[in-house]
Design an enzyme around this catalytic site. Structure first.
Site, PDB file in Angstrom:
ATOM      1  CE1 TYR A 107      -4.295   0.568  -0.341  1.00 62.99           C
ATOM      2  CE2 TYR A 107      -4.323  -1.548   0.781  1.00 62.99           C
ATOM      3  CZ  TYR A 107      -4.963  -0.594   0.007  1.00 62.99           C
ATOM      4  OH  TYR A 107      -6.241  -0.800  -0.413  1.00 62.99           O
ATOM      5  CD  GLU A 156      -4.853   4.780   0.794  1.00 64.00           C
ATOM      6  OE1 GLU A 156      -4.738   5.285   1.926  1.00 64.00           O
ATOM      7  OE2 GLU A 156      -5.904   4.249   0.387  1.00 64.00           O
ATOM      8  CG  ASP A 210      -7.998  11.543 -23.670  1.00 61.58           C
ATOM      9  OD1 ASP A 210      -6.964  10.836 -23.737  1.00 61.58           O
ATOM     10  OD2 ASP A 210      -9.124  11.076 -23.408  1.00 61.58           O
ATOM     11  CB  THR A 218      -4.246   4.900 -22.124  1.00 58.56           C
ATOM     12  OG1 THR A 218      -3.830   4.973 -23.499  1.00 58.56           O
ATOM     13  CG2 THR A 218      -5.727   5.187 -22.039  1.00 58.56           C
ATOM     14  CE  LYS A 271      -6.780   3.329 -25.253  1.00 59.28           C
ATOM     15  NZ  LYS A 271      -7.857   4.332 -25.377  1.00 59.28           N
ATOM     16  NE  ARG A 299      -6.284  -2.699 -20.067  1.00 61.22           N
ATOM     17  CZ  ARG A 299      -6.272  -2.666 -21.402  1.00 61.22           C
ATOM     18  NH1 ARG A 299      -5.458  -3.410 -22.103  1.00 61.22           N
ATOM     19  NH2 ARG A 299      -7.096  -1.864 -22.038  1.00 61.22           N
TER      20      ARG A 299
HETATM   21  C1  LIG Z   1      -8.891   4.564 -24.542  1.00 61.79           C
HETATM   22  C2  LIG Z   1      -9.243   5.958 -24.250  1.00 61.79           C
HETATM   23  C3  LIG Z   1      -9.471   6.413 -22.944  1.00 61.79           C
HETATM   24  C4  LIG Z   1      -9.692   5.510 -21.754  1.00 61.79           C
HETATM   25  O1  LIG Z   1      -8.821   4.601 -21.413  1.00 61.79           O
HETATM   26  P1  LIG Z   1      -9.183   3.434 -20.358  1.00 61.79           P
HETATM   27  O2  LIG Z   1      -7.834   3.064 -19.874  1.00 61.79           O
HETATM   28  O3  LIG Z   1      -9.887   2.386 -21.127  1.00 61.79           O
HETATM   29  O4  LIG Z   1     -10.020   4.014 -19.284  1.00 61.79           O
HETATM   30  C5  LIG Z   1      -9.653   7.758 -22.732  1.00 61.79           C
HETATM   31  N1  LIG Z   1      -9.619   8.618 -23.751  1.00 61.79           N
HETATM   32  C6  LIG Z   1      -9.443   8.229 -25.025  1.00 61.79           C
HETATM   33  C7  LIG Z   1      -9.431   9.249 -26.102  1.00 61.79           C
HETATM   34  C8  LIG Z   1      -9.262   6.882 -25.316  1.00 61.79           C
HETATM   35  O5  LIG Z   1      -9.129   6.494 -26.586  1.00 61.79           O
END
Ligand SMILES: *Cc1c(COP(=O)(O)O)cnc(C)c1O
Length: 428
Positions: free
Chosen positions: A61, A63, A212, A238, A241, A247
Site C-alpha cells: 500500500y 497511498e 487526451d 493511457t 495503447k 494498462r
Molecule cells: C482509450 C481511451 C481512454 C480511456 O482509457 P481506459 O484506460 O480504457 O479508461 C480515454 N480517452 C481516449 C481518447 C481513449 O481512446
C-alpha cells in the site's frame, strides 16, 4: 508456447500451482500468437514490461505521493514512482507528471473534477464521430455531473477537410457556450490534431485546453505526431495503447496550480492505493520509449497504417477522411456493399483470425451496436515486426473475407494463411 523463456517458465509455474487459471491464460497466449490484432487501441508489451508488472511491487500500500505516504515501508515505492515520473516528463517534455491513474478514464475524471464544478460546461467532439465515453457520454460521469457541448467534423463531401475537425465550427460553438474546458484528443480520429488551433480558441473564449492523447501518446513521444505541449494546459493519456506500456493512465501539465488540484482530485479524490506494480511497469515502458528504436517503431506504425489504408482503397473501400496521418483508420463498409455492417465484418474477420472492432463512421446511419465501419490500427502488427508487404497481404485477406460474406470455407482458408504469417512474426 510463450515466445520468451521467462514467460514460459512463469506459465509453467502457474500451471503447476493452478492448472485451471493457467489453462485459460495459456489459451489466451495462443490466441494472441495465432491471430492478427488490428484493434487500434491495443499493443503487445515487451517481456520486460510484462515481467515488471508481475513483481512484488503489487504487495504494497503506497497511498499518497513519493515522500508523503500514509504507510511505512515505501522507500522503494517512492523510488520507482519518482523514476516513472522523471521518465514521463522527459518523454513528453513537461514539468509535472502524475503516474498513478489506474486507467485513461480515471485520468480524465481527475482532471475534470479538478477543473470543473458540477454542472460546468466543457466542449468535446461529437462522441459518435470519434470521442471517448469519458468526454461527456450521457451515462458516464462526465456527462452526468458536467454539461458537455460538442463540436463537429466537417460533413461536407466537397470540403477538402471532409470528416476532419471543423475548427471554425468548434470556435463558434465555444464562443457561444463559453466552456471552462475544451477537450481535444479522440478514440477514432485518423488525422493530425491541431493543438495550436485549439489553444487559440481556448484563449479566445477564456477556457483551459485539455488534450487526451490516449491513442496517439506513443506517436507524440516519438515525435511522429505534434506534441500537445506547450499548447494544452493539461494532458491525459493511457499508457497501454501506442505507448506500449501496462494498462494505466498518466496526467501531465506545466502548470503548478493545476498539478496541485489534479493530484488532490486523483488521490484522495477518486482513487485509493496506487497500482504500484503497474507504476513499476510504466517506468520500464517509458524507459523503452526513450530509446531510439521506439522512434523507428512509431514511424513504421504510421507507414504501415498508410500502406494498409492505400491497399484497402485499391480494393474498393472508402477510408474515412480519405486516409490516415496516424496509426488508425476508419473503413466505410457501405462502399463495398450496401448491406455490409460493422458487426458482420468483425465476426467474419474474427473467424479468419483477424481481430478488429466495428466502429461508427461519421454520420453513420446505423446504430452503435451495428455500425457501418471498421476501425483498424497497426500498433500490434508493427510490434511483431510486420511491414508494408504484410499490410498488403492483410488488406487482401480482409477483402477476401468481406467479399465472401458468411462463407465459412473462405474464413477457414484465410485463417490458415493468417496463422502461417503469424508464425513468422511472433509476439514479443
Ligand atoms: C482509450 C481511451 C481512454 C480511456 O482509457 P481506459 O484506460 O480504457 O479508461 C480515454 N480517452 C481516449 C481518447 C481513449 O481512446
Amino acid at each position: 508456447m510463450a515466445s520468451d523463456p521467462i514467460s514460459q517458465s512463469i506459465l509453467d509455474l502457474l500451471h503447476a500451482h493452478d492448472p485451471e487459471a493457467a489453462g485459460i491464460i495459456e489459451l489466451e497466449t495462443r490466441r494472441q500468437a495465432t491471430t492478427i490484432e488490428l484493434i487500434a487501441s491495443e499493443n503487445h508489451v515487451s517481456p520486460a514490461v510484462m515481467h515488471a508488472i508481475g513483481t512484488c511491487l503489487t504487495n504494497k500500500y503506497a497511498e499518497g505521493y513519493p515522500g508523503m505516504r500514509y504507510y511505512g515501508g515505501c522507500v522503494h515505492h517512492d523510488d520507482i514512482e519518482r523514476l516513472a515520473q522523471k521518465r514521463a516528463k522527459e518523454l513528453f517534455g513537461c514539468e509535472y507528471a502524475n503516474v498513478q491513474p489506474h486507467s485513461g478514464a480515471q485520468a480524465n475524471m481527475a482532471v475534470q473534477m479538478a477543473l470543473l464544478k458540477p454542472g460546468d460546461t466543457f466542449a468535446s467532439l461529437v462522441l459518435k464521430d470519434g470521442g471517448h465515453l469519458s468526454h461527456g457520454m450521457k451515462i458516464n460521469f462526465s456527462g452526468k455531473y458536467f454539461n458537455p457541448v460538442h463540436y463537429p467534423l466537417t460533413y461536407d463531401e466537397n470540403d477538402p477537410n471532409f470528416e476532419q475537425i471543423d475548427y471554425d465550427a468548434a470556435r463558434a460553438i465555444c464562443l457561444e457556450h463559453k466552456p471552462k474546458v475544451i477537450l481535444c484528443g479522440y478514440s477514432a480520429y485518423p488525422r493530425t490534431i491541431r493543438f495550436d488551433r485549439f489553444r487559440e480558441i481556448a484563449d479566445e473564449c477564456g477556457a483551459l485546453l485539455m488534450a487526451d492523447i490516449a491513442h496517439i501518446a506513443g506517436l507524440v513521444a516519438a515525435g511522429v505526431h505534434p506534441s500537445p505541449f506547450p499548447h494544452a494546459h493539461v494532458v491525459t493519456t493511457t499508457t497501454h495503447k501506442t505507448l506500449r506500456g501496462p494498462r494505466g493512465g498518466l496526467i501531465m501539465t506545466n502548470d503548478e496550480e493545476i498539478k496541485k488540484k489534479v493530484n488532490r482530485c486523483l488521490f484522495p479524490g477518486i482513487q485509493g492505493g496506487p497500482l504500484m506494480h503497474a507504476i513499476g511497469a510504466k517506468a520500464v515502458a517509458f524507459g523503452e520509449a526513450l530509446k531510439p528504436e521506439f522512434k523507428t517503431y512509431q514511424e513504421q506504425v504510421v507507414k504501415n497504417a498508410a500502406a494498409l489504408a492505400k491497399a484497402l482503397q485499391e480494393r474498393g473501400y472508402r477510408i474515412c477522411s480519405g486516409g490516415t496521418d496516424n496509426h488508425l483508420m476508419l473503413v466505410d463498409l457501405q462502399t463495398k456493399s450496401a448491406d455490409l455492417t460493422g458487426t458482420d465484418a468483425e465476426t467474419w474477420l474474427e473467424a479468419a483470425a483477424i481481430i478488429t472492432n466495428k466502429n461508427g463512421i461519421p454520420n453513420d446511419p446505423r446504430p452503435p451496436r451495428v455500425t457501418s465501419g471498421l476501425r483498424l490500427g497497426t500498433p500490434c502488427t508493427t510490434t511483431r515486426g510486420m511491414k508494408e508487404p504484410e499490410m498488403i497481404r492483410i488488406a487482401d485477406w480482409i477483402d477476401r473475407v468481406l467479399s465472401a460474406g458468411g462463407d465459412e470455407a473462405v474464413h477457414n482458408e484465410v485463417r490458415e494463411e493468417v496463422q502461417s504469417l503469424c508464425a513468422d512474426f511472433p509476439v514479443p
